[in-house]
Write a protein that holds these residues in place. Structure first.
Motif, PDB file in Angstrom:
ATOM      1  N   ALA A 232     -51.739 -75.995  33.384  1.00 50.96           N
ATOM      2  CA  ALA A 232     -51.300 -74.926  34.288  1.00 50.96           C
ATOM      3  C   ALA A 232     -49.803 -75.018  34.551  1.00 50.96           C
ATOM      4  N   GLN A 233     -49.312 -76.223  34.743  1.00 47.99           N
ATOM      5  CA  GLN A 233     -47.888 -76.440  34.990  1.00 47.99           C
ATOM      6  C   GLN A 233     -47.045 -75.956  33.815  1.00 47.99           C
ATOM      7  N   HIS A 234     -47.562 -76.132  32.592  1.00 47.87           N
ATOM      8  CA  HIS A 234     -46.833 -75.713  31.388  1.00 47.87           C
ATOM      9  C   HIS A 234     -47.134 -74.262  30.993  1.00 47.87           C
ATOM     10  N   GLY A 235     -47.984 -73.597  31.741  1.00 46.86           N
ATOM     11  CA  GLY A 235     -48.272 -72.189  31.472  1.00 46.86           C
ATOM     12  C   GLY A 235     -49.090 -71.944  30.226  1.00 46.86           C
ATOM     13  N   VAL A 236     -49.976 -72.883  29.858  1.00 47.01           N
ATOM     14  CA  VAL A 236     -50.771 -72.719  28.637  1.00 47.01           C
ATOM     15  C   VAL A 236     -52.279 -72.773  28.918  1.00 47.01           C
ATOM     16  N   SER A 237     -52.660 -72.610  30.167  1.00 48.90           N
ATOM     17  CA  SER A 237     -54.090 -72.689  30.522  1.00 48.90           C
ATOM     18  C   SER A 237     -54.927 -71.672  29.772  1.00 48.90           C
ATOM     19  N   ASN A 238     -54.358 -70.502  29.492  1.00 47.51           N
ATOM     20  CA  ASN A 238     -55.121 -69.443  28.818  1.00 47.51           C
ATOM     21  C   ASN A 238     -55.318 -69.721  27.331  1.00 47.51           C
ATOM     22  N   ARG A 239     -54.636 -70.737  26.795  1.00 43.61           N
ATOM     23  CA  ARG A 239     -54.773 -71.062  25.367  1.00 43.61           C
ATOM     24  C   ARG A 239     -55.264 -72.493  25.136  1.00 43.61           C
ATOM     25  N   SER A 240     -55.777 -73.110  26.185  1.00 42.24           N
ATOM     26  CA  SER A 240     -56.216 -74.498  26.041  1.00 42.24           C
ATOM     27  C   SER A 240     -57.416 -74.769  26.931  1.00 42.24           C
ATOM     28  N   HIS A 241     -58.207 -75.741  26.528  1.00 44.05           N
ATOM     29  CA  HIS A 241     -59.244 -76.225  27.434  1.00 44.05           C
ATOM     30  C   HIS A 241     -59.542 -77.682  27.141  1.00 44.05           C
ATOM     31  N   PHE A 242     -60.288 -78.289  28.049  1.00 47.27           N
ATOM     32  CA  PHE A 242     -60.563 -79.721  27.992  1.00 47.27           C
ATOM     33  C   PHE A 242     -62.017 -79.949  27.617  1.00 47.27           C
ATOM     34  N   ASP A 243     -62.235 -80.756  26.588  1.00 47.25           N
ATOM     35  CA  ASP A 243     -63.580 -81.204  26.217  1.00 47.25           C
ATOM     36  C   ASP A 243     -63.639 -82.720  26.386  1.00 47.25           C
ATOM     37  N   SER A 244     -64.802 -83.215  26.774  1.00 43.77           N
ATOM     38  CA  SER A 244     -64.926 -84.660  26.962  1.00 43.77           C
ATOM     39  C   SER A 244     -66.027 -85.225  26.084  1.00 43.77           C
ATOM     40  N   GLY A 245     -65.897 -86.513  25.811  1.00 41.97           N
ATOM     41  CA  GLY A 245     -66.904 -87.180  25.000  1.00 41.97           C
ATOM     42  C   GLY A 245     -66.406 -88.530  24.532  1.00 41.97           C
ATOM     43  N   ASP A 246     -67.182 -89.150  23.646  1.00 47.73           N
ATOM     44  CA  ASP A 246     -66.882 -90.455  23.070  1.00 47.73           C
ATOM     45  C   ASP A 246     -66.517 -90.248  21.613  1.00 47.73           C
ATOM     46  N   PHE A 247     -65.237 -90.455  21.264  1.00 47.64           N
ATOM     47  CA  PHE A 247     -64.818 -90.133  19.892  1.00 47.64           C
ATOM     48  C   PHE A 247     -65.421 -91.056  18.840  1.00 47.64           C
ATOM     49  N   PHE A 248     -66.080 -92.135  19.258  1.00 46.50           N
ATOM     50  CA  PHE A 248     -66.810 -92.952  18.294  1.00 46.50           C
ATOM     51  C   PHE A 248     -68.130 -92.289  17.891  1.00 46.50           C
ATOM     52  N   GLN A 249     -68.595 -91.336  18.713  1.00 51.99           N
ATOM     53  CA  GLN A 249     -69.849 -90.640  18.447  1.00 51.99           C
ATOM     54  C   GLN A 249     -69.633 -89.253  17.842  1.00 51.99           C
ATOM     55  N   THR A 250     -68.707 -88.507  18.423  1.00 55.03           N
ATOM     56  CA  THR A 250     -68.443 -87.152  17.954  1.00 55.03           C
ATOM     57  C   THR A 250     -67.145 -86.651  18.558  1.00 55.03           C
ATOM     58  N   VAL A 251     -66.558 -85.634  17.948  1.00 56.27           N
ATOM     59  CA  VAL A 251     -65.410 -84.949  18.534  1.00 56.27           C
ATOM     60  C   VAL A 251     -65.668 -83.449  18.445  1.00 56.27           C
TER      61      VAL A 251
END
Length: 337
Positions: free
Chosen positions: A214-233
């Motif tokens: 939001a601070q960088h003004g890119v919220s409309n083109r980005s989102h956050f996904d979570s997980g364990d990169f040893f299992q999947t991305v």
């Protein structure tokens, strides 16, 4: 002109190398550079502001000034230098949090058992604290904040260098695996307005990452996904980028992470690793120093070009180029085959 030091004096200076490192770290923790941002101050003023013993603080700052971090003037006042400015909280490329982390008690306790790491090949940290580093910060919020703030501080300078050196044109969806607070991804999206991005990391970082987007003004083109990169991305990216991630892990773990990226990408897609690439021979390199930090704290290591090529090949990628930057880091590009 100072005379050339004898071999014994040179070696002694190297052996004492931990002292300026610890001194700089403590000066950062005390906030000395912030106190000097408006001009020089006496040790008496600084000791009052930091609740320190005046003479002892002078001795600390004298060592820092001897290596160019702060300077002492003819009035026995200390002022900032180009190097100490990087310890200011408001510096665009602040290394304050990183300096605090590298010189804190957790690190020094770990290095006290460096012999264990060399003799066994296992991290000294695990031996000292009874668990792997990332498990440790997972249950110690203060340590986790120190680590994440340090990584964000380090990210600023290296991210700008990466943006200047590497051409991200043609990438529509960029997935930052282990993206932390998301500074690198946000910076790339700012420069490439047609690109979209996904920051993939642990759930605890979601709020901070979204605030930064939001601070960088890119919220409309980005989102956050979570997980364990040893299992999947997250799947569906045209390219996957990892900065300061692969060096944390051993070869088998790296192949697991890279293979998960390969599953999420089409043939011809890219994986981009922002890491230090070790030179051959006796050439000095910050990467060779960082490699011992990895040996002490984590299961990972710094690698040569040939070692990165091998990791990529075993994970379904081909090394296509290594792009140097004006920082110690390079962009290692692999293409999915």
């Amino acid at each position: 002109m100072q005379p050339q030091l004898s071999p014994s004096a040179q070696l002694m200076q190297m052996v004492f190398g931990f002292i300026p490192a610890r001194a700089i770290s403590l000066a950062a923790e005390l906030g000395i550079a912030d106190l000097l941002k408006d001009g020089a101050k006496s040790v008496q003023e600084l000791s009052v502001a930091t609740d320190s013993h005046s003479r002892s603080l002078y001795r600390l700052l004298r060592v820092c000034a001897s290596v160019g971090v702060f300077s002492e003037n003819e009035n026995n006042q200390f002022a900032n230098t180009v190097l100490s400015d990087l310890l200011r909280s408001d510096s665009p490329e602040s290394l304050k949090d990183f300096s605090i982390m590298i010189g804190d008690n957790t690190q020094f306790k770990t290095w006290g058992r460096f012999d264990y790491a060399v003799k066994t090949g296992q991290p000294a940290f695990d031996e000292v604290f009874g668990m792997p580093y990332f498990d440790f910060i997972g249950i110690n919020p203060k340590e986790a904040k120190t680590f994440n703030d340090a990584m964000t501080g380090m990210s600023i300078g290296s991210s700008m260098a990466v943006l200047d050196a590497y051409d991200f044109s043609g990438i529509n969806m960029l997935v930052d695996v282990g993206g932390g607070h998301g500074f690198l991804l946000a910076s790339i999206l700012n420069k490439y307005p047609d690109m979209q991005g996904i920051n993939f990391d642990v759930p605890a970082l979601k709020a901070d990452a979204e605030a930064l987007f939001a601070q960088h003004g890119v919220s409309n083109r980005s989102h956050f996904d979570s997980g364990d990169f040893f299992q999947t991305v997250t799947t569906g990216g045209d390219a996957y980028i990892m900065k300061h991630i692969i060096h944390d892990w051993n070869d088998q773990q790296c192949i697991a992470i890279l293979s998960n990226c390969r599953k999420g990408i089409k043939k011809g897609g890219k994986v981009l690793l922002v890491e230090m690439v070790l030179p051959d021979g006796n050439e000095p390199s910050m990467g060779k120093l960082l490699d011992l930090q990895m040996l002490s704290v984590l299961p990972g290591c710094e690698r040569t070009r040939a070692e990165y090529a091998d990791l990529l090949e075993k994970s379904g990628f081909a090394l296509t180029q290594i792009v140097p930057t004006l920082s110690p880091y390079s962009v290692i590009e692999g293409v999915a085959v």
